[in-house]
Design a protein around this motif. Structure first.
Motif, mmCIF file in Angstrom:
data_model
loop_
_atom_site.group_PDB
_atom_site.id
_atom_site.type_symbol
_atom_site.label_atom_id
_atom_site.label_comp_id
_atom_site.label_asym_id
_atom_site.label_seq_id
_atom_site.Cartn_x
_atom_site.Cartn_y
_atom_site.Cartn_z
ATOM 1 N N ASN A 41 0.928 -1.478 -0.150
ATOM 2 C CA ASN A 41 0.060 -0.382 0.054
ATOM 3 C C ASN A 41 0.970 1.458 -0.012
ATOM 4 O O ASN A 41 2.076 1.960 0.716
ATOM 5 N N GLN A 42 0.268 2.241 -0.937
ATOM 6 C CA GLN A 42 1.378 3.429 -1.047
ATOM 7 C C GLN A 42 -0.069 4.277 -1.246
ATOM 8 O O GLN A 42 -0.450 4.512 -1.503
ATOM 9 N N PRO A 43 0.474 5.118 0.555
ATOM 10 C CA PRO A 43 -0.336 6.621 1.040
ATOM 11 C C PRO A 43 -0.178 7.246 -0.078
ATOM 12 O O PRO A 43 0.663 7.692 -0.425
ATOM 13 N N LEU A 44 -1.513 8.302 -0.147
ATOM 14 C CA LEU A 44 -1.643 9.098 -1.116
ATOM 15 C C LEU A 44 -2.132 10.477 -0.396
ATOM 16 O O LEU A 44 -3.430 10.115 0.430
ATOM 17 N N GLU A 45 -1.767 11.877 -0.301
ATOM 18 C CA GLU A 45 -2.246 12.663 0.428
ATOM 19 C C GLU A 45 -3.388 13.629 -0.998
ATOM 20 O O GLU A 45 -2.811 13.554 -1.952
ATOM 21 N N ASN A 46 -4.423 13.636 -0.914
ATOM 22 C CA ASN A 46 -5.130 14.538 -0.763
ATOM 23 C C ASN A 46 -4.713 16.223 -1.332
ATOM 24 O O ASN A 46 -5.124 16.518 0.205
ATOM 25 N N TYR A 47 -4.394 17.010 -1.679
ATOM 26 C CA TYR A 47 -3.951 18.164 -1.754
ATOM 27 C C TYR A 47 -5.322 18.906 -2.548
ATOM 28 O O TYR A 47 -5.522 19.200 -3.708
ATOM 29 N N MET A 48 -6.654 19.165 -1.231
ATOM 30 C CA MET A 48 -7.350 20.337 -1.751
ATOM 31 C C MET A 48 -8.458 19.275 -3.418
ATOM 32 O O MET A 48 -9.133 19.838 -4.159
ATOM 33 N N ASP A 49 -8.463 18.378 -3.848
ATOM 34 C CA ASP A 49 -8.957 17.495 -4.528
ATOM 35 C C ASP A 49 -8.417 17.858 -5.559
ATOM 36 O O ASP A 49 -9.299 17.710 -6.780
ATOM 37 N N ILE A 50 -8.006 18.574 -5.635
ATOM 38 C CA ILE A 50 -6.607 18.584 -7.328
ATOM 39 C C ILE A 50 -5.951 17.652 -8.050
ATOM 40 O O ILE A 50 -6.122 17.186 -9.063
ATOM 41 N N GLU A 51 -4.993 17.389 -6.726
ATOM 42 C CA GLU A 51 -3.639 15.806 -7.216
ATOM 43 C C GLU A 51 -3.509 15.531 -5.835
ATOM 44 O O GLU A 51 -3.827 16.165 -4.928
ATOM 45 N N TYR A 52 -3.126 14.612 -6.064
ATOM 46 C CA TYR A 52 -2.842 12.904 -4.715
ATOM 47 C C TYR A 52 -1.523 12.846 -5.724
ATOM 48 O O TYR A 52 -1.134 12.420 -6.722
ATOM 49 N N PHE A 53 -0.482 12.904 -4.147
ATOM 50 C CA PHE A 53 1.316 13.040 -4.375
ATOM 51 C C PHE A 53 1.427 11.672 -2.592
ATOM 52 O O PHE A 53 0.734 11.833 -2.130
ATOM 53 N N GLY A 54 2.241 10.955 -3.281
ATOM 54 C CA GLY A 54 2.439 10.147 -2.054
ATOM 55 C C GLY A 54 4.135 10.348 -2.427
ATOM 56 O O GLY A 54 5.550 11.167 -2.831
ATOM 57 N N THR A 55 5.067 10.074 -0.723
ATOM 58 C CA THR A 55 6.693 9.941 -0.694
ATOM 59 C C THR A 55 6.916 8.477 -1.263
ATOM 60 O O THR A 55 6.422 7.270 -0.943
ATOM 61 N N ILE A 56 8.277 8.769 -1.719
ATOM 62 C CA ILE A 56 9.102 7.812 -2.611
ATOM 63 C C ILE A 56 10.094 8.039 -1.789
ATOM 64 O O ILE A 56 10.646 9.250 -1.365
#
Length: 384
Positions: free
Chosen positions: A61-76
């Motif tokens: 599972n790679q968690p993602l952050e929801n940024y203002m319902d505009i972008e979804y990104f995760g940390t690698i």
């Protein structure tokens, strides 16, 4: 030689659990006495796709952050020791790239930059790379290193190191780079995508990944590499064949509202794209949809909707492979303190199979999506 290498790798995996063997006792008995049996069985569970690497495959599972319902990104992490980056997990592209210390653009000045000299596992190449997106672009070169993604150690991963990132879009972006999850044949400079590398190394148990995107800026968004979690959706997954193996492209039968087809009459092609925030299509059909939902363009080019109308606005139905996928007004209208805007946007993407629609985050937030490379299909079910 290939079989000798495989046998050596299997032998190596058997050495991962070191216990002193006692004469007359089985491996199972010795492992149990040392409290290692459960871990050994977990590591060595059989999977046909990874029978030569039985200790490596895992659902991740790679968690993602929801940024203002505009972008979804995760940390690698990239390199040894890992250097940390936030990246968009983008099913609409196929390359992994991050800013580098060799980048002179202003977009690199306020983002994390990869330094090859600080990684003991980095390998350079002389191959250049150039990638253009709907918004933003980069140029640079390719290198190899270890990538930490979703708890998996992806060794020998090729990736791009940016030298230029023109324009202002990437400067203001809250993420550093992009991790593409589309098919390898659209990867710039022939680079192997991360998921292909995970599968080729036997690091995931199934040749698929799945995505859940949260709504309303909430937490919980995730990419699941190598598995499907039924707790994220209700009902059954509906499978749709991939119509062209580049983007995750599928055929949409029609788009309708109140029983009337309002776009995509006679079918059209669409891509399921986590890296696009809105739902886009060719100019004329999108203009018709904006008119149907009562959206009017303001001086900034935004299509505004009267917030008081949302509760009475109809669903827009996407019929895909004979199954209806409704979008309620609460999904295709974005509400902010400054007003309500349409989630539809015009974007002309001509291809040999016609103008492409993009089922972006506006659509994906309503449906748990499985991207099945092994069977070249997309599975979708309403989010739970």
């Amino acid at each position: 030689m290939k079989w000798l290498v495989l046998l050596a790798l299997v032998a190596l995996s058997e050495c991962l659990v070191k216990v002193p063997l006692r004469r007359g006792k089985s491996l199972r008995q010795n492992l149990k006495e040392h409290g290692l049996l459960a871990d050994y069985l977990r590591r060595h569970q059989y999977n046909p796709a990874t029978k030569y690497f039985p200790s490596l495959a895992q659902v991740s599972n790679q968690p993602l952050e929801n940024y203002m319902d505009i972008e979804y990104f995760g940390t690698i992490g990239i390199g040894t020791p890992p250097q940390t980056f936030t990246v968009i997990f983008d099913t609409g592209s196929a390359n992994l790239w991050v800013p580098s210390v060799y980048c002179s653009s202003s977009a690199c000045s306020n983002h994390n930059k990869f330094n090859p000299q600080q990684s003991s596992t980095y390998r350079s190449t002389s191959t250049s790379v150039s990638i253009a997106y709907g918004t933003g672009s980069m140029t640079g070169f390719l290198g190899y290193d270890t990538v930490q993604v979703g708890g998996i150690e992806d060794t020998n991963q090729i990736f791009g190191l940016s030298q230029t990132e023109p324009g202002s879009f990437l400067y203001y972006s809250p993420f550093d780079g992009i991790l593409g999850l589309a098919y390898p044949n659209i990867a710039a400079s022939g680079a192997t995508p991360v998921f292909d590398n995970l599968w080729n190394q036997g690091l995931v148990p199934q040749d698929l990944f799945s995505v859940y995107l949260s709504s309303d800026d909430q937490s919980g968004s995730v990419v699941i590499f190598g598995g499907i979690d039924s707790s994220y959706y209700s009902g059954n997954l509906n499978w749709v064949p991939v119509s062209s193996e580049g983007y995750w492209q599928i055929t949409v039968d029609s788009i309708s509202m109140n029983g009337q087809v309002i776009a995509c009459s006679g079918s059209c092609q669409a891509i399921v794209d986590t890296g696009t925030s809105m739902l886009t299509g060719p100019s004329n059909p999108i203009a018709n949809i904006q008119n149907y939902i009562g959206a009017t363009e303001n001086s900034n080019g935004e299509y505004m909707i009267n917030c008081n109308n949302i509760n009475s606005m109809p669903e827009i139905i996407f019929t895909i492979n004979g199954i209806q996928f409704p979008l309620p007004a609460s999904a295709y209208v974005s509400q902010t303190q400054s007003g309500c805007t349409s989630g539809f946007q015009s974007m002309n993407l001509p291809t040999s199979s016609g103008e492409l629609w993009i089922l972006g985050d506006v659509f994906i937030r309503q449906y748990f999506v499985v991207f099945d490379r092994g069977n070249n299909q997309v599975g979708m079910a309403p989010v739970a």
